[in-house]
Design an enzyme around this catalytic site. Sequence first.
Site, mmCIF file in Angstrom:
data_model
loop_
_atom_site.group_PDB
_atom_site.id
_atom_site.type_symbol
_atom_site.label_atom_id
_atom_site.label_comp_id
_atom_site.label_asym_id
_atom_site.label_seq_id
_atom_site.Cartn_x
_atom_site.Cartn_y
_atom_site.Cartn_z
ATOM 1 N N ALA A 1 44.978 36.875 45.779
ATOM 2 C CA ALA A 1 44.297 38.089 45.331
ATOM 3 C C ALA A 1 42.976 37.647 44.692
ATOM 4 O O ALA A 1 42.939 37.275 43.521
ATOM 5 C CB ALA A 1 45.165 38.841 44.339
ATOM 6 N N THR B 1 40.727 38.951 35.722
ATOM 7 C CA THR B 1 41.702 38.462 36.701
ATOM 8 C C THR B 1 42.498 39.639 37.241
ATOM 9 O O THR B 1 42.087 40.800 37.084
ATOM 10 C CB THR B 1 42.586 37.366 36.079
ATOM 11 N N ASN B 2 43.634 39.382 37.886
ATOM 12 C CA ASN B 2 44.475 40.459 38.413
ATOM 13 C C ASN B 2 45.947 40.078 38.286
ATOM 14 O O ASN B 2 46.271 39.031 37.731
ATOM 15 C CB ASN B 2 44.088 40.770 39.866
ATOM 16 N N ARG B 3 46.829 40.910 38.821
ATOM 17 C CA ARG B 3 48.272 40.765 38.548
ATOM 18 C C ARG B 3 48.996 39.840 39.511
ATOM 19 O O ARG B 3 50.215 39.775 39.500
ATOM 20 C CB ARG B 3 48.911 42.156 38.556
ATOM 21 N N SER B 4 48.293 39.106 40.355
ATOM 22 C CA SER B 4 48.994 38.220 41.296
ATOM 23 C C SER B 4 49.694 37.081 40.553
ATOM 24 O O SER B 4 49.089 36.387 39.740
ATOM 25 C CB SER B 4 48.005 37.641 42.307
#
Length: 213
Positions: free
Chosen positions: A88, A21-24
């Site tokens: 994102a 995943t990512n930091r959004s």
Amino acid sequence: MNLLITAGPTREAIDPVRYLTNRSSGKMGYALAEVAARHGHKVLLVSGPTSLDLPPGVDFLPVESAADMFDAVRNQIGKADAAVFAAAVADYRPAAPSAEKIKKTSETMTLELVRNPDILGSARATFHFPGVLVGFAAETDDLEANARAKLEKKGCDLVVANDVSRPGIGFDSDHNEVLLVYPDRLEPLARDTKDRLAHIILDAIVELHASRA
Ligand code: PMT
């Protein structure tokens, strides 16, 4: 106006217990959804997993992966006058997610990734969306040039560019500082809360919609 807004991160399964995943946090997209609904627009929020409360008056389609988000947008974008892509989205996903939890059998492990569909890039090219198309650009260098390249490649009316390498703005912050990139001009917006920036971005979208009518 009918608005479709994407927000939050996507999760790309590695096995039943792990994902990429990512930091959004979803804050930017949710702020846009909240402000638009407060101004009387009909909003469909297509969101990856976040810990945020759903803004009042907003229709909600929760999704998990980029493929889920692609399907949701494909099915819903035809009803929108404007589509805003603040999510994102993971550009890659594991090629072969395991049905069982992967065991620790060796010292190193290689994960093969394959490209996810470009949802924003499909809006004009595949979904033939004729409405106002707004992308975001999360950059760490050459903000204007990279955002302009995305605007042109994906047929956007506006790209909202942010520098995600700067502390205190971008991912997970309550604040942002953005550059509005239009085909023929630029408008820098000073650092402010995502809520106040969402008002200005919404005004820009309303203006773009009016100028098409
Ligand atoms: O959620 P927050 O914590 O509030 O953070 C806000 C934010 C930094 C996530 C937001 O302001 C932002 O920049 N969103 C876009 C993030 C991103 O993925 O940017 P990108 O430059 O990689 O992608 C360009 C555009 O294509 C974006 O509109 C993105 O939604 C879209 N995209 C990208 C890949 C893909 N497979 N499909 C897409 O639709």
